[in-house]
Enzyme design. Structure first.
Site, PDB file in Angstrom:
ATOM      1  N   PRO A   2     -14.830   1.168  27.386  1.00 38.67           N
ATOM      2  CA  PRO A   2     -13.733   0.229  27.548  1.00 38.67           C
ATOM      3  C   PRO A   2     -12.404   0.735  27.046  1.00 38.67           C
ATOM      4  CG  PRO A   2     -15.133  -0.321  25.686  1.00 38.67           C
ATOM      5  CD  PRO A   2     -15.397   1.081  26.080  1.00 38.67           C
ATOM      6  N   GLU A   3     -11.456   0.677  27.916  1.00 35.36           N
ATOM      7  CA  GLU A   3     -10.070   0.907  27.523  1.00 35.36           C
ATOM      8  C   GLU A   3      -9.369  -0.448  27.598  1.00 35.36           C
ATOM      9  OE1 GLU A   3      -8.415   4.432  29.431  1.00 35.36           O
ATOM     10  OE2 GLU A   3     -10.416   5.188  29.805  1.00 35.36           O
TER      11      GLU A   3
END
Length: 309
Positions: A2-3
């Site tokens: 996840p960014e």
DNA sequence: AAGGTTACCTGCCCGC
DNA sequence: TGCGGGCAGGTAACCT
């Protein structure tokens, strides 16, 4: 996984589904992820209501409020009111999903919160009366993380801004504070390559390995350029494309590679819009030159040598 | 102080 | 079929 876009997607999904619900049980199956899970998690958040969910960098913050009706210890004494804030980071492989009561615990499910609606007149009623009425049955919030690089910890509202995890964070790229002038100042005299510079959370938060490559492609900037070598024109373009890339990805519900899913378990679909990430050896969509992969700071970077100078 | 390297952990895919 | 190596969306502790 996840960014920033994926974390933002999860936060929005949670906000739509669990605001106003009450924590009715806390199950912890791991002692340690990236760091220790607080041993008193249960004691601190049980019988608290979820009042707000927000993203800070790549962290998910779940704000809670004491339900005063229930906030007593075993002797019937009223406890001090507190506003705990649950801090969650998904690391590389973390997932935070909503499940129904019939859900069976899976491998690497490390924490499961059981959530219920509350009676009229409680804090839940004020936060989200509609949700309270439609969520009388149990809902589960499940944190799963195979690689255990994630974080689950606890603070409270008064200490939130000075928390150790937030002290060294840089600019929020989707906030007003993210200006061309500030970006230019960050890059001045910085001799590291621009790709790893973009991923440095002490400068700018939220940009990870995917969106660094994607934003550089859209800006026409080669990942091996040093940050200090960028011209004013480069910086202006990069500033614009960081914002646009992240916003496009949020609009698409983030990117699903192996294991990211939104709070409701669905996939995002920004991966279908990748211009360079994961496309080594495939033709550039703009000029047909083959996309190259190099390793910078131990991470893969993807770029087009013709479009990016 | 900036810049580089390594470690943390599990799973999967590939080549032998 | 098994085994070793490399790779994976992040961060922080070290070293120079």
């Amino acid at each position: 996984m996840p960014e920033l876009p994926e974390v933002e997607t999860v936060c929005r999904g949670l906000s739509e589904n669990i605001l106003g619900l009450n924590v009715s049980s806390v199950e912890v199956y791991a002692e340690k992820l990236r760091d220790f899970i607080p041993a008193d998690l249960n004691k601190k958040i049980l019988n608290h209501t979820i009042t707000k969910i927000e993203r800070k960098a790549k962290y998910i913050l779940i704000h809670l409020a004491a339900n005063m009706d229930l906030q007593t210890n075993g002797d019937g004494n009223v406890l001090e009111p507190r506003s705990p804030v649950l801090i969650i980071h998904l690391g590389m492989s973390g997932r935070l999903t909503i499940q129904d009561e019939a859900y069976q615990r899976k491998k690497h499910d490390h924490v499961i919160l059981k959530l219920n609606g509350l009676q009229l007149g409680t804090v839940a009623e004020r936060v989200s009366p509609r949700l309270r009425r439609t969520n009388d049955r149990g809902t589960l919030l499940v944190f799963n993380d195979a690689r255990r690089f994630g974080v689950i910890t606890l603070t409270d509202l008064e200490n939130l801004s000075q928390h150790k995890l937030f002290r060294k964070l840089g600019l929020e790229p989707l906030a007003r504070e993210f200006t061309v002038a500030k970006l230019k100042a960050l890059f001045k005299n910085r001799n590291k390559n621009i790709k790893n510079t973009l991923m440095d959370a002490s400068l700018i938060v939220g940009i990870g390995n995917i969106y660094a490559s994607e934003a550089l492609f859209r800006s026409g900037i080669h990942p091996e350029r040093t940050a200090s070598s960028l011209t004013d024109k480069d910086i202006k373009k990069l500033h614009e494309q960081i914002i646009v890339t992240l916003e496009d990805a949020i609009r698409a519900g983030g990117s699903t590679l192996k294991d990211f899913s939104k709070a409701n378990g669905e996939s995002g679909y920004f991966q279908y819009q990748f211009k360079v990430y994961g496309r080594e050896g495939l033709p550039c969509f703009t000029c047909k030159t083959l996309i190259e992969r190099i390793v910078q700071g131990g991470r893969s970077s993807f770029f087009c040598s013709k479009c990016q100078k």
